[in-house]
Design a protein around this motif. Structure first.
Motif, PDB file in Angstrom:
ATOM      1  N   PRO A  56      11.842 -48.995  -6.291  1.00 34.76           N
ATOM      2  CA  PRO A  56      11.817 -48.809  -4.840  1.00 34.76           C
ATOM      3  C   PRO A  56      10.455 -48.343  -4.332  1.00 34.76           C
ATOM      4  N   GLU A  57      10.191 -48.612  -3.064  1.00 33.62           N
ATOM      5  CA  GLU A  57       8.900 -48.256  -2.461  1.00 33.62           C
ATOM      6  C   GLU A  57       8.642 -46.763  -2.467  1.00 33.62           C
ATOM      7  N   TRP A  58       9.704 -45.990  -2.346  1.00 35.92           N
ATOM      8  CA  TRP A  58       9.546 -44.545  -2.247  1.00 35.92           C
ATOM      9  C   TRP A  58       9.282 -43.877  -3.585  1.00 35.92           C
ATOM     10  N   TYR A  59       9.314 -44.641  -4.681  1.00 35.91           N
ATOM     11  CA  TYR A  59       9.127 -44.051  -6.000  1.00 35.91           C
ATOM     12  C   TYR A  59       7.716 -43.489  -6.126  1.00 35.91           C
ATOM     13  N   ARG A  60       7.602 -42.296  -6.698  1.00 35.48           N
ATOM     14  CA  ARG A  60       6.297 -41.656  -6.868  1.00 35.48           C
ATOM     15  C   ARG A  60       5.971 -41.562  -8.346  1.00 35.48           C
ATOM     16  N   GLY A  61       5.001 -42.370  -8.768  1.00 42.66           N
ATOM     17  CA  GLY A  61       4.610 -42.387 -10.170  1.00 42.66           C
ATOM     18  C   GLY A  61       3.187 -41.899 -10.339  1.00 42.66           C
ATOM     19  N   THR A  83      -4.983 -27.824  -2.511  1.00 39.72           N
ATOM     20  CA  THR A  83      -4.335 -26.726  -1.794  1.00 39.72           C
ATOM     21  C   THR A  83      -2.856 -27.020  -1.571  1.00 39.72           C
ATOM     22  N   ALA A  84      -2.523 -28.272  -1.284  1.00 40.56           N
ATOM     23  CA  ALA A  84      -1.134 -28.634  -1.017  1.00 40.56           C
ATOM     24  C   ALA A  84      -0.291 -28.722  -2.276  1.00 40.56           C
ATOM     25  N   CYS A  85      -0.923 -28.834  -3.424  1.00 42.94           N
ATOM     26  CA  CYS A  85      -0.184 -29.012  -4.688  1.00 42.94           C
ATOM     27  C   CYS A  85       0.559 -27.722  -5.060  1.00 42.94           C
ATOM     28  N   PRO A  86       1.902 -27.763  -5.067  1.00 45.02           N
ATOM     29  CA  PRO A  86       2.649 -26.552  -5.410  1.00 45.02           C
ATOM     30  C   PRO A  86       2.592 -26.217  -6.902  1.00 45.02           C
ATOM     31  N   TYR A 122       5.107 -34.558  -9.127  1.00 41.95           N
ATOM     32  CA  TYR A 122       5.184 -35.835  -8.412  1.00 41.95           C
ATOM     33  C   TYR A 122       5.901 -35.678  -7.069  1.00 41.95           C
ATOM     34  N   CYS A 123       5.550 -34.650  -6.347  1.00 47.71           N
ATOM     35  CA  CYS A 123       6.181 -34.380  -5.051  1.00 47.71           C
ATOM     36  C   CYS A 123       5.539 -35.193  -3.934  1.00 47.71           C
ATOM     37  N   GLY A 124       4.283 -35.619  -4.108  1.00 54.48           N
ATOM     38  CA  GLY A 124       3.609 -36.413  -3.089  1.00 54.48           C
ATOM     39  C   GLY A 124       2.914 -35.586  -2.024  1.00 54.48           C
ATOM     40  N   PHE A 125       2.891 -34.272  -2.157  1.00 55.42           N
ATOM     41  CA  PHE A 125       2.217 -33.431  -1.159  1.00 55.42           C
ATOM     42  C   PHE A 125       0.709 -33.723  -1.123  1.00 55.42           C
ATOM     43  N   CYS A 126       0.116 -34.045  -2.263  1.00 48.69           N
ATOM     44  CA  CYS A 126      -1.317 -34.358  -2.309  1.00 48.69           C
ATOM     45  C   CYS A 126      -1.614 -35.600  -1.477  1.00 48.69           C
ATOM     46  N   GLU A 127      -0.736 -36.585  -1.578  1.00 49.10           N
ATOM     47  CA  GLU A 127      -0.898 -37.827  -0.833  1.00 49.10           C
ATOM     48  C   GLU A 127      -0.780 -37.571   0.673  1.00 49.10           C
ATOM     49  N   VAL A 136      -3.201 -41.615  -3.807  1.00 52.62           N
ATOM     50  CA  VAL A 136      -1.860 -42.154  -3.561  1.00 52.62           C
ATOM     51  C   VAL A 136      -1.078 -42.089  -4.870  1.00 52.62           C
ATOM     52  N   LEU A 137       0.219 -42.081  -4.729  1.00 53.37           N
ATOM     53  CA  LEU A 137       1.086 -42.137  -5.902  1.00 53.37           C
ATOM     54  C   LEU A 137       1.608 -43.570  -6.010  1.00 53.37           C
ATOM     55  N   THR A 138       1.359 -44.199  -7.136  1.00 46.12           N
ATOM     56  CA  THR A 138       1.764 -45.589  -7.339  1.00 46.12           C
ATOM     57  C   THR A 138       3.182 -45.626  -7.911  1.00 46.12           C
TER      58      THR A 138
END
Length: 167
Positions: A56-61, A83-86, A122-127, A136-138
């Motif tokens: 799926p498009e929402w997958y964060r790899g 900074t955003a990375c928890p 792999y939360c996507g906060f960095c993106e 980006v997370l592929t």
């Protein structure tokens, strides 16, 4: 004051036989359900013989650092992603740029940009935090390392990560 209620178990409750039979019935029903379900409709796949293709498009790899068409990194070393990375998985060491590129003006660039894939969640906060869409997370999910040190990837590996669709 607590009141203790004494429960008297019946004979069948003491030997647990009905509960065991009920549990075995559930297990056997799942076995036959899985056995007669076509492989294309199963949730699990026989990896690595078969690979998931409809991700799926929402997958964060795996992460990717984007570049301009001329190969220059989009990252301006602003530390928004770190900074955003928890999980504190991103390490950036900036360097000042003295000669400004007219096409892509920026004052800083990352001298060192590392992501610890073992710490990343792999939360996507960095993106989301990146103002330049540099990270980006592929949808790449095959991330394998033989040592803990190999799980820390730098700029070269991050730039080489393929975009979605195999580009």
């Amino acid at each position: 004051m607590a009141i203790k209620k004494e429960v008297k178990l019946k004979f069948w409750d003491k030997i647990y036989l009905p509960a065991v039979i009920k549990g075995m019935g559930i297990t056997i029903s799942h076995f036959f359900k899985t056995l007669f379900t076509p492989p294309s409709k199963r949730y699990t796949i026989e990896y690595p013989d078969r690979r998931k293709e409809d991700i799926p498009e929402w997958y964060r790899g795996l992460h990717r650092l984007n570049t301009y068409p001329d190969g220059t990194l989009k990252c301006v070393a602003c530390f928004c992603c770190a900074t955003a990375c928890p999980a504190d998985a991103i390490y950036i060491e900036p360097e000042d740029l003295e000669d400004f590129d007219k096409e892509h003006p920026k004052e800083k660039a990352p001298k060192v940009f590392q992501i610890d894939l073992h710490r990343c969640i792999y939360c996507g906060f960095c993106e989301e935090a990146c103002p330049k869409d540099a990270i980006v997370l592929t949808n790449h999910y095959e991330i394998v390392h033989t040592s803990r040190e190999a799980g820390i990837i730098g700029i070269e590996e991050l730039v080489k990560t393929k975009r979605e669709g195999g580009e």
